[in-house]
Write an enzyme that holds these catalytic residues in place. Structure first.
Site, PDB file in Angstrom:
ATOM      1  N   HIS A 201       0.829  -1.216   0.000  1.00 32.24           N
ATOM      2  CA  HIS A 201       0.000   0.000   0.000  1.00 32.24           C
ATOM      3  C   HIS A 201       0.865   1.269   0.000  1.00 32.24           C
ATOM      4  O   HIS A 201       0.506   2.269   0.634  1.00 32.24           O
ATOM      5  CB  HIS A 201      -0.946   0.028   1.205  1.00 32.24           C
ATOM      6  CG  HIS A 201      -1.961  -1.075   1.212  1.00 32.24           C
ATOM      7  ND1 HIS A 201      -3.247  -0.905   0.768  1.00 32.24           N
ATOM      8  CD2 HIS A 201      -1.878  -2.366   1.613  1.00 32.24           C
ATOM      9  CE1 HIS A 201      -3.920  -2.045   0.904  1.00 32.24           C
ATOM     10  NE2 HIS A 201      -3.098  -2.944   1.407  1.00 32.24           N
TER      11      HIS A 201
ATOM     12  N   ASN B 167     -10.432  -2.689   2.604  1.00 31.78           N
ATOM     13  CA  ASN B 167     -10.131  -2.670   1.174  1.00 31.78           C
ATOM     14  C   ASN B 167     -11.397  -2.368   0.389  1.00 31.78           C
ATOM     15  O   ASN B 167     -12.482  -2.316   0.958  1.00 31.78           O
ATOM     16  CB  ASN B 167      -9.581  -4.039   0.731  1.00 31.78           C
ATOM     17  CG  ASN B 167      -8.100  -4.219   1.066  1.00 31.78           C
ATOM     18  OD1 ASN B 167      -7.379  -3.254   1.277  1.00 31.78           O
ATOM     19  ND2 ASN B 167      -7.663  -5.457   1.098  1.00 31.78           N
TER      20      ASN B 167
ATOM     21  N   TYR C 235       1.100  -4.237  11.883  1.00 33.33           N
ATOM     22  CA  TYR C 235       1.155  -2.821  11.487  1.00 33.33           C
ATOM     23  C   TYR C 235       2.110  -2.007  12.363  1.00 33.33           C
ATOM     24  O   TYR C 235       2.971  -1.291  11.861  1.00 33.33           O
ATOM     25  CB  TYR C 235      -0.262  -2.219  11.475  1.00 33.33           C
ATOM     26  CG  TYR C 235      -1.076  -2.762  10.318  1.00 33.33           C
ATOM     27  CD1 TYR C 235      -1.518  -4.085  10.325  1.00 33.33           C
ATOM     28  CD2 TYR C 235      -1.361  -2.005   9.206  1.00 33.33           C
ATOM     29  CE1 TYR C 235      -2.224  -4.614   9.257  1.00 33.33           C
ATOM     30  CE2 TYR C 235      -2.071  -2.524   8.126  1.00 33.33           C
ATOM     31  CZ  TYR C 235      -2.501  -3.824   8.167  1.00 33.33           C
ATOM     32  OH  TYR C 235      -3.192  -4.354   7.106  1.00 33.33           O
TER      33      TYR C 235
END
Ligand code: HEM
Length: 812
Positions: free
Chosen positions: A180, A253, A467
């Site tokens: 991303h 998404n 993350y």
């Protein structure tokens, strides 16, 4: 400050037989930092008072009364509030009694509970009217030349201005996101339609009309930071809610399912799709050997592959795509009851996509196509809006489904569990600075707030770890939560300290819990805080084995791929076939192509046959299925899965329309159509061979906005060809004209030909009739300005595309 007394533990300082006023010791003992006074000393100094307060606070907690509650708690969902004391005076928790000595830098000591300000306002730099300075705030006299020994002499090492400027520049880049990397973002707000308190205590859904600020980043997955926006790819749809109970990140998404079922496979997936390691090709493309090698060996990816080969993977705009939370989440209400939930974002403008030929050409014409579109829409006040919906269902419902709701390769058909609208999101502000906000923002699926919790989806659990871990590298170490765009608006109070780039200046000497010297603060919030839903690991409390494996229902890989394919319109199906054909034709190893087609045989015979034909291969045997007996699906066709299910508001607002102009145009009809389109909210551009002005038949001048050379057809949603014999002749002499016209036609966009310009259609080989003999519904001919009804054309544009003209291969 909300300081609540903790029942039995609270005793007001000073009331407890403190020795504060008893014996005397050396006057200098007070305030020393080693082995201070054994008693609090004379009460007549500030130091003594402070020491007495500290002593009293310590004495008020003779032991940790919370301990018994920590072992085998009677009700783990009701943890007690942390033991804490009311502070005896405003200065009781101070680091230093000298805090009253304020300066322009240290600022006045505020006695209110303090934290880093979450608002970006205090960080925004406005240099209007300001002189340049160094990073130390020293005014810079000249920003043009380095300091040299004489005009023709060597540059001096002494030049701290130059060295600071170059050194900072040398370190301007940070690593891009592992995935991303390419994205664009905007600020806005979420507004709840009504209280969802029966389902969740999440503060963002507390009341009708409650607004929560958001920051939303859209992205592609595979490409690098500088890659083109229109690559065939999944789009990230990440929303950060700055709620009054902390940040909630819904990191989703634009497709409701995913390629894999367990986080263990994510690095493999990404290694397969990224440019191949030996030659770093191809950029931002899944059309290569390693991707198809991997996915053809991973049949659980088939459902997602259908989505990625569909037009969902080439959206017309970020503003025109759906978003999905993908995983099953939990909503938890204040009674501690949980409901499963899937999140859906639906765009008000409807779901619209590019066609593949167009996406490829836009990648060259404007690699920033989606970034520009989002930016321009917001700048022009056309704020994009989505409705948030939830599919709420019980665990008992989930047990009955033919698929497992913990499997991220499966969706829940809307026909099985309807989507209930719960609020709207409006993006109404572009960032001030791309790097500071869009690049530095750190989304994380672990960021949830009270009322939102996780399910046991094994893909989600890997993400909960991933993350923050990756951001530690990307954003240069700990404390990136203090970067303004990441800081919560809700105050942050904890005992985490120090580390690289620390911004918060914590007051006081206490950085641990339990403590008595800080009055027990900050204390645990108890049931008022985030309480994990106490889901039984095994419903029947039978022993739990450590195991690497997946439940049996996860082994069914094709039913929902079939459901998706069967729910598409014929044109959408044709585009899916075209997607597979294009991608697999780029694969160089025949066995991989064949393997993939053999897998598609388990989805749809028609799909497999068409793809095989397109690749020039015989239909291989179907791939053996992983599961012995396929459970009967509840839904076999779901209209909601077609892009056409969300046509949008039917308007043309922000649609980009090209009007060709050249000397000799018939000005009246140009003006009429321009006014009508602009009035309907469309963005009109006058295109000519060169910039400058053109003069109409009537002698009126028109300013050319863009040229046929710099703005090809793919950047526009519709085209108007002008009347005026001379203008038409001028346009016909420019090779770009016919190219433009052919692409508009090929991409099924609305075309209006005024008067003499119909000859341009003939030259391009465009007929007003379809091959079936029917009138082309996207082509309008108006013999003269009197015969022009702009509304008819506006309606054509609003339909976005006219698929009746679609053909494979293209007619023109
Ligand atoms: C185990 C599976 C996954 C792992 C390990 C993973 C890992 C990552 C990583 C490391 C990043 C870069 C984060 C950063 O540098 O800030 C990222 C970004 C992202 N991921 Fe995942 N991901 C996974 C699955 C998914 C799924 C299933 C979705 C969608 C539901 C998703 C959506 C996103 C989005 C939207 C971003 C971009 C966030 C932004 O705009 O900054 N990921 N992911």
């Amino acid at each position: 400050m909300t300081t609540r007394k903790s029942g039995a533990r609270g005793r007001a300082p000073g009331k407890s037989g403190s020795k504060a006023k008893t014996s005397r010791q050396s006057d200098t003992a007070l305030g020393t930092t080693v082995s201070g006074a054994s008693s609090s000393g004379p009460p007549d100094t500030a130091l003594a008072e402070h020491a007495a307060e500290q002593a009293a606070l310590a004495e008020a907690m003779p032991f940790n009364a919370a301990k018994p509650s920590e072992y085998a708690p009677a009700d783990p969902t009701e943890p007690p509030e942390g033991v804490h004391e009311e502070m005896p005076s405003p200065t009781a928790g101070a680091s230093t009694l000298s805090e009253k000595n304020a300066s322009a830098k240290s600022g006045a000591a505020t006695l209110e509970p303090q934290t880093l300000p979450g608002s970006l306002a205090s960080k925004r730099v406005n240099s209007a009217g300001q002189a340049l300075t160094t990073n130390q705030g020293v005014p810079i006299s000249s920003n043009q030349d380095s300091l040299k020994a004489g005009l023709r002499g060597p540059t001096l090492l002494e030049d701290f201005v130059l060295r600071e400027k170059i050194t900072h520049f040398d370190h301007e880049r940070i690593p891009e996101r592992i995935v991303h990397a390419r994205g664009s973002a905007a600020h806005g707000f979420f507004e709840a339609y009504e209280s969802l308190s029966p389902l969740t205590r999440a503060t963002v859904f507390a009341d009708a009309g409650k607004k929560t600020p958001v920051f939303v980043r859209f992205s592609t997955v595979a490409g690098e930071r500088g890659s083109a926006d229109t690559a065939r790819d999944v789009r990230g749809f990440a929303v950060k809610f700055y709620s009054d109970e902390g940040n909630w990140d819904l990191v989703g998404n634009n497709m409701p399912v995913f390629f894999i079922q367990d986080a263990m496979k994510f690095p493999d997936l990404i290694h397969a799709v990224k440019p191949e390691p030996h030659n770093q090709m191809p950029q931002a493309a899944s059309a290569h050997d390693t991707f198809w090698d991997f996915v053809s060996l991973m049949p659980e990816s088939t459902h997602m592959l259908l989505w990625v080969m569909s037009d969902r993977a080439i959206p017309r705009s970020y503003r025109m795509m759906q978003g999905f939370g993908v995983h099953t989440f939990r909503l938890v209400n204040s009674e501690g009851e949980s409901t499963f939930c899937k999140f859906h974002w639906k765009p008000l403008l409807g779901t619209h996509s590019l066609v593949w030929d167009e996406a490829v050409k836009i990648a060259g014409a404007d690699p920033d196509f989606h970034r520009r579109d989002l930016w321009e829409a917001i700048e022009s006040g056309n704020y994009p809006e989505w409705e948030l919906g939830i599919q709420a269902f019980s665990e008992a419902d989930a047990e009955r489904f033919s698929f497992d709701v913990l499997d991220s390769t499966k969706l829940i058909p809307e026909e099985l569990v309807p989507v209930q609208p719960v609020g709207r999101m409006v993006l109404n502000r572009n960032p001030d600075n791309f790097f500071a906000e869009t690049e530095q923002v750190a989304f994380c699926s672990a960021h949830v707030i009270p009322g939102i919790d996780f399910s046991n989806d094994p893909l989600l659990h890997g993400r909960i770890h991933s993350y923050v871990d990756t951001q530690l590298t990307r954003l240069g170490g700990p404390n990136f939560h203090e970067i303004p765009i990441n800081a919560s608006i809700a105050p942050v109070h904890n005992n985490q300290r120090d580390g690289l780039h620390r911004q918060a200046i914590a007051r006081g000497r206490v950085a641990y819990e339990p403590n008595s010297l800080g009055g027990g603060c900050p204390f645990q919030a108890g049931a008022a805080g985030f309480v994990s839903f106490p889901k039984a690991i095994q419903p029947d409390n039978s022993p739990v084995d450590k195991v690497r494996g997946r439940p049996e229902k996860f082994a069914e890989h094709y039913s929902q791929a079939t459901l998706f394919f069967e729910s598409q319109t014929p044109q959408e199906q044709a585009h899916i076939i075209g997607g597979f054909r294009f991608e697999l034709s780029k694969v160089t190893v025949p066995a991989i192509r064949e393997r993939m087609v053999s897998s598609l045989r388990n989805v749809s015979q028609a799909l497999a046959l068409s793809v095989a034909e397109g690749l020039g291969i015989a239909l291989p045997e179907p791939m053996p299925r992983t599961i012995k007996r396929t459970p009967k699906p509840e839904v076999t066709v779901s209209k909601a899965l077609s892009l056409l299910a969300l046509p949008g508001d039917g308007g043309v607002a922000t649609r980009k329309i090209a009007i060709f102009v050249a000397n000799g145009v018939e000005g009246e009809s140009i003006t009429a159509i321009m006014d009508a389109l602009t009035g309907a909210g469309a963005t009109v551009r006058l295109l000519g061979s060169r910039l400058g002005t053109v003069t109409s038949e009537e002698g009126e001048t028109f300013e050319v906005d863009a040229t046929l050379e710099n703005s090809p057809s793919v950047l526009f949603d519709a085209l108007v060809l002008p009347d005026g014999a001379e203008a038409v002749e001028n346009l016909a002499r420019n090779g770009h004209t016919l190219e433009f016209l052919k692409d508009q036609y090929r991409h099924c966009k609305a075309i209006l030909a005024l008067g003499a310009s119909s000859s341009l259609l003939d030259k391009a080989g465009i007929s007003p009739q379809l091959p079936t003999g029917a009138e082309d519904p996207g082509l309008m001919l108006a013999a003269s300005s009197e015969a022009l009804d702009p509304q008819i054309f506006i309606t054509m544009v609003a339909q976005h595309r006219h698929p009746a003209r679609d053909s494979d291969p293209p007619l023109v």
